[in-house]
Design a protein around this motif. Sequence first.
Motif, PDB file in Angstrom:
ATOM      1  N   ARG A 828       9.749   4.322 -15.453  1.00 46.70           N
ATOM      2  CA  ARG A 828       9.008   3.602 -16.483  1.00 46.70           C
ATOM      3  C   ARG A 828       8.627   2.201 -16.003  1.00 46.70           C
ATOM      4  N   TRP A 829       9.502   1.560 -15.212  1.00 38.22           N
ATOM      5  CA  TRP A 829       9.182   0.234 -14.660  1.00 38.22           C
ATOM      6  C   TRP A 829       7.984   0.336 -13.706  1.00 38.22           C
ATOM      7  N   GLN A 830       8.017   1.366 -12.867  1.00 33.71           N
ATOM      8  CA  GLN A 830       6.909   1.531 -11.915  1.00 33.71           C
ATOM      9  C   GLN A 830       5.593   1.791 -12.641  1.00 33.71           C
ATOM     10  N   ALA A 831       5.621   2.608 -13.684  1.00 39.99           N
ATOM     11  CA  ALA A 831       4.397   2.882 -14.441  1.00 39.99           C
ATOM     12  C   ALA A 831       3.875   1.617 -15.113  1.00 39.99           C
ATOM     13  N   THR A 832       4.789   0.789 -15.636  1.00 39.02           N
ATOM     14  CA  THR A 832       4.375  -0.474 -16.255  1.00 39.02           C
ATOM     15  C   THR A 832       3.735  -1.396 -15.231  1.00 39.02           C
ATOM     16  N   LEU A 833       4.330  -1.488 -14.048  1.00 39.86           N
ATOM     17  CA  LEU A 833       3.780  -2.349 -12.999  1.00 39.86           C
ATOM     18  C   LEU A 833       2.414  -1.851 -12.541  1.00 39.86           C
ATOM     19  N   ASP A 834       2.271  -0.538 -12.342  1.00 42.26           N
ATOM     20  CA  ASP A 834       0.980   0.006 -11.901  1.00 42.26           C
ATOM     21  C   ASP A 834      -0.115  -0.248 -12.928  1.00 42.26           C
ATOM     22  N   LYS A 835       0.194  -0.072 -14.177  1.00 41.66           N
ATOM     23  CA  LYS A 835      -0.799  -0.285 -15.231  1.00 41.66           C
ATOM     24  C   LYS A 835      -1.219  -1.752 -15.299  1.00 41.66           C
ATOM     25  N   HIS A 836      -0.245  -2.655 -15.171  1.00 38.92           N
ATOM     26  CA  HIS A 836      -0.567  -4.086 -15.246  1.00 38.92           C
ATOM     27  C   HIS A 836      -1.356  -4.551 -14.025  1.00 38.92           C
ATOM     28  N   LEU A 837      -0.999  -4.056 -12.830  1.00 40.98           N
ATOM     29  CA  LEU A 837      -1.738  -4.431 -11.613  1.00 40.98           C
ATOM     30  C   LEU A 837      -3.159  -3.890 -11.655  1.00 40.98           C
ATOM     31  N   ARG A 838      -3.334  -2.704 -12.212  1.00 33.82           N
ATOM     32  CA  ARG A 838      -4.693  -2.158 -12.317  1.00 33.82           C
ATOM     33  C   ARG A 838      -5.535  -2.973 -13.285  1.00 33.82           C
ATOM     34  N   LYS A 839      -4.903  -3.489 -14.343  1.00 36.62           N
ATOM     35  CA  LYS A 839      -5.625  -4.263 -15.339  1.00 36.62           C
ATOM     36  C   LYS A 839      -5.951  -5.666 -14.833  1.00 36.62           C
ATOM     37  N   LYS A 840      -4.986  -6.318 -14.185  1.00 35.40           N
ATOM     38  CA  LYS A 840      -5.159  -7.714 -13.773  1.00 35.40           C
ATOM     39  C   LYS A 840      -5.763  -7.865 -12.383  1.00 35.40           C
ATOM     40  N   ASN A 852      -4.778  -1.722   3.078  1.00 34.56           N
ATOM     41  CA  ASN A 852      -5.633  -2.382   2.087  1.00 34.56           C
ATOM     42  C   ASN A 852      -4.839  -2.771   0.838  1.00 34.56           C
ATOM     43  N   PHE A 853      -3.996  -1.861   0.342  1.00 32.96           N
ATOM     44  CA  PHE A 853      -3.176  -2.162  -0.830  1.00 32.96           C
ATOM     45  C   PHE A 853      -2.196  -3.295  -0.530  1.00 32.96           C
ATOM     46  N   ALA A 854      -1.644  -3.296   0.699  1.00 39.54           N
ATOM     47  CA  ALA A 854      -0.683  -4.346   1.067  1.00 39.54           C
ATOM     48  C   ALA A 854      -1.358  -5.717   1.105  1.00 39.54           C
ATOM     49  N   ARG A 855      -2.598  -5.792   1.625  1.00 36.10           N
ATOM     50  CA  ARG A 855      -3.280  -7.085   1.684  1.00 36.10           C
ATOM     51  C   ARG A 855      -3.567  -7.643   0.293  1.00 36.10           C
ATOM     52  N   LYS A 856      -3.938  -6.777  -0.664  1.00 32.26           N
ATOM     53  CA  LYS A 856      -4.222  -7.248  -2.011  1.00 32.26           C
ATOM     54  C   LYS A 856      -2.950  -7.557  -2.792  1.00 32.26           C
ATOM     55  N   LEU A 857      -1.863  -6.825  -2.485  1.00 33.78           N
ATOM     56  CA  LEU A 857      -0.616  -7.028  -3.209  1.00 33.78           C
ATOM     57  C   LEU A 857       0.056  -8.343  -2.842  1.00 33.78           C
ATOM     58  N   MET A 858       0.001  -8.715  -1.560  1.00 35.80           N
ATOM     59  CA  MET A 858       0.744  -9.888  -1.088  1.00 35.80           C
ATOM     60  C   MET A 858      -0.091 -11.157  -1.279  1.00 35.80           C
ATOM     61  N   THR A 859      -0.290 -11.545  -2.542  1.00 36.13           N
ATOM     62  CA  THR A 859      -1.015 -12.766  -2.872  1.00 36.13           C
ATOM     63  C   THR A 859      -0.288 -13.477  -4.011  1.00 36.13           C
ATOM     64  N   LYS A 860      -0.598 -14.769  -4.168  1.00 42.87           N
ATOM     65  CA  LYS A 860       0.003 -15.538  -5.253  1.00 42.87           C
ATOM     66  C   LYS A 860      -0.507 -15.070  -6.616  1.00 42.87           C
ATOM     67  N   GLU A 861      -1.759 -14.576  -6.665  1.00 45.82           N
ATOM     68  CA  GLU A 861      -2.292 -14.088  -7.936  1.00 45.82           C
ATOM     69  C   GLU A 861      -1.513 -12.878  -8.426  1.00 45.82           C
ATOM     70  N   GLU A 864       1.694 -14.089 -10.055  1.00 41.59           N
ATOM     71  CA  GLU A 864       1.450 -14.626 -11.392  1.00 41.59           C
ATOM     72  C   GLU A 864       1.242 -13.498 -12.403  1.00 41.59           C
ATOM     73  N   ALA A 865       0.568 -12.443 -11.971  1.00 42.28           N
ATOM     74  CA  ALA A 865       0.370 -11.314 -12.882  1.00 42.28           C
ATOM     75  C   ALA A 865       1.686 -10.606 -13.186  1.00 42.28           C
TER      76      ALA A 865
END
Length: 1040
Positions: A828-840, A852-861, A864-865
């Motif tokens: 459930r934690w993973q599903a919550t994180l995936d949904k929030h990252l897709r939204k933000k 590609n996913f690693a480059r976008k994930l490893m940011t300060k933004e 914050e999300a």
Amino acid sequence: MAVSLPPTLGLNSAPDEIQHPHIKFSEWKFKLFRVRSFEKAPEEAQKEKKDSSEGKPSLEQSPAVLDKAGGQKPVLTQAALKPHPKFLKKSHDDGKAREKAIHQANLRHLCRICGNSFKTDGHNRRYPVHGPVDGKTQILLRKKEKRATSWPDLIAKVFRIDVKADVDSIHPTEFCHNCWNIMHRKFSSAPCEVYFPKNATMEWHPHTPSCDICHKGLKRKSHQPNVQLSKKLKTVVDRMRQARQRKRRAQARISGKEVMKKITSCSKIHLSTKLLAVDFPVHFVKSISCQICEHILADPVVTSCKHVFCRICILRCLKVMGSYCPSCQYPCFPTDLESPVKSFLSILNSLMVKCPAEECNEEVSLEKYNRHVSSHKESKETFVHINKGGRPRQHLLSLTRRAQKHRLRELKMQVKAFADKEEGGDVKSVCLTLFLLVLRARNEHRQADELEAIMQGRGSGLQPAVCLAIRVNTFLSCSQYHKMYRTVKAITGRQIFQPLHALRSAEKVLLPGYHPFEWQPPLKNVSSSTDVGIIDGLSGLSSSVDDYPVDTIAKRFRYDSALVSALMDMEEDILEGMRAQDLDDYLNGPFTVVVKESCDGMGDVSEKHGSGPAVPEKAVRFSFTIMKIMIASGSQDVKVFEEAKPNSELCCKPLCLMLADESDHETLTAILSPLIAEREAMKDSELMLEMGGILRTFKFIFRGTGYDEKLVREVEGLEASGSVYICTLCDATRLEASQNLVFHSITRSHAENLERYEVWRSNPYHESVEELRDRVKGVSAKPFIETVPSIDALHCDIGNAAEFYKIFQLEIGEVYKNPDASKEERKRWQATLDKHLRKKMNLKPIMRMNGNFARKLMTKETVEAVCELIPSQERHEALRELMDLYLKMKPVWRSSCPAKECPESLCQYSFNSQRFAELLSTKFKYRYEGKITNYFHKTLAHVPEIIERDGSIGAWASEGNESGNKLFRRFRKMNARQSKCYEMEDVLKHHWLYTSKYLQKFMDAHKALKNSGFSINSQASLEDPLGSEDSLETQDSMEF
């Protein structure tokens, strides 16, 4: 054909075929103006009548505006003579229109190119700028195999003037016979004493009140001379004016010479006149020196105006400054250059010069200067001209151009005499006809047809290498390219693209197995033959492994032959690097070549038709990259080449392709073992290779750094990544690495792994399995490829990003408070994180972490999300600090040269890594108590040591090999065949051609021209390699 126009003849008397479409429109405009000009005030009409009586030219007197009806004027009515305000405004507009009409009428008497008046020609010969070429010119162009049919193309070719955008109210519409003669001289070899009157092209501007064109021919009242101005003062003023003019001309001459000296820049290859042993008179020194660079003549040539220059100087000046003699501005073209008479050359070669080398006071003749200076190889002040002429006993095609000229000198003179007598001096047509007859006599009709197409003006179009570059870079199959070739040939009527057999001939030069070479001493267990192309990767397997059936397909190049082909492909870059480092071209080495080796599995590469094959079809590629080349100069090594983009797929050359799984240790060992044997043999030998006409020596240093952790453990015989021994660089266990996160050193090596394998195999101390495993530190198989202990930057980023992704899930679930969470809660934690990252962050959920996913994930933004889902403010600060430290450390192992690109991050790396480790052991203790991931351990413990040893981690990564995976799939689709054996051979061949720097230059040039608004022109590249001439037909250029 010239058209003579009498001065009294109207505009309509010119033939229709030379009239410009705008002329009829202009004529109607003039008639309308005449009708409107009758509606003028009486004062203006009387003034015009008075002016016409004084002899000033008026519009009615101009032959350009005469009416066909005989010039009868309509009767002016009384109403038309009344001064109404409306007519006063019209009269002002009509005055401007009248001035423009006079300006346009004056333009008809001037040449569009040189600006001279047609009255200077007694026969009044003129030619339309926008019309077709005349009959005489057309015959000459056909004779010279030129395809121009209109004057604008010839004017753009000869005078560099674009007349297609001309406006008839600004530009003249005709040119004079003098400019016509210059264009004839351009394409004919007959002598013609015609000079171009201006140093630059004529500039035309719209009409203004102070227009020079309108006022130059008008007679003005002569003013009475000033009586008070004395004759002596007039003389002083004239002398001062003349002095200023002489000074300006001298300054322009001096600045022009300085510009030409900068263009030639031959001070390092030509001898200065100061080296002459005898103090000759100034006039004699000037006669034996180049009038551009002012050095002693080297390979002298004479222009048609009898000025002498160095060949390289005059060619560079003609290319940059234009087709004019630098001394007298006489029209000069590269085809007009000839060698001086023999008497002059004998005098020049007999001159005595001083040797510029230190501690050498000898005086030698200019003819023997090269031989003398070659003895001073270590002196950098000498000027050595390498004579690359071949021996007379060699075959004609194997000689250099100078030796070929020497051998065929008598035949050339005979052919030239015949051409002058029978064909009007057309030597080219005579030679091509002879060659055509020889091909027909030998039944080589295919080459004869291509030659005949060139002679008839249809041309062979692009070079085979250019067509090959286009095919490889656009991933065209044989049938696709052949269809394009036939379509273009049918539409244009010309053979712009080369047929497939011409491309196959160009391939042979670029593929391994073409260039001869030699090893000193000869390689052990490797054949001495050099013409070895693509071979079977399983050759010789049955004799070495009999009890293991290998069901795979593998194709490869021989390692030494592939290295030779790669070096010859970089020949221009190597020689250019030597010149940039002020090294002599004749240095033969030894050159030290550093090679990066990469090997990686490409996953499932099967063609997905329907449900796909039952068993996934996996592939492995072994490749190499030439990182840098050095040469010993004195006591230090000078770098003459360094790969600018070491992680690009354009420089990662494939060596072996196999359809196998990288986890299949037996198959991988059977196929790669011959490659490794060839590499080990090359370490102890030197390569003898002819480059630039000189036999040079090369040594190789191999560094196996382009492997991910899975393959390193495979080829070095280590246990898998889930082992207790988590690191491939040191002997630390997972518990030891978690207790000491930072302070570790590199202890593993290939030789030590081999020793530990022997201990594991023989068990000399008769220990138990656990004791023996602890002694050998995780070595469980025989290492068969030597790797350099390093970190793969790409997979390090991916592994660390996967760990941060897990930390984000645990922080959302507050595991630091409740460590005993169920499996459903964690999902459930993973599903919550995936949904929030897709939204933000617009990050779509993935099954497996990728780059590609690693480059976008490893940011300060992203942090914050994620913090929006975490209630604790203290955990926000911990997550922000952890990500901030990671982003400060990341450039150190990702950059190609951290000392230049991120020096501050490099200096602070030790502090940041210790603070990062402190956070993991305190704030995130719930996850890292007693355990640590492989890549976190390498990132914190081993990066500074590797940077100190190699200077970089990112430059030695496996990204180039990884980015080549998509190329494999595209080339496999491009070369789809029934037989996979031939398919793999074509994939390997085209992947090698894709990485060729020779072919990349064609594509880079095309992209640069396309971005700047130009297009590739085949004729310019074929007929004029110096770039001094443009093509005649811009419409024949092709864009791909």
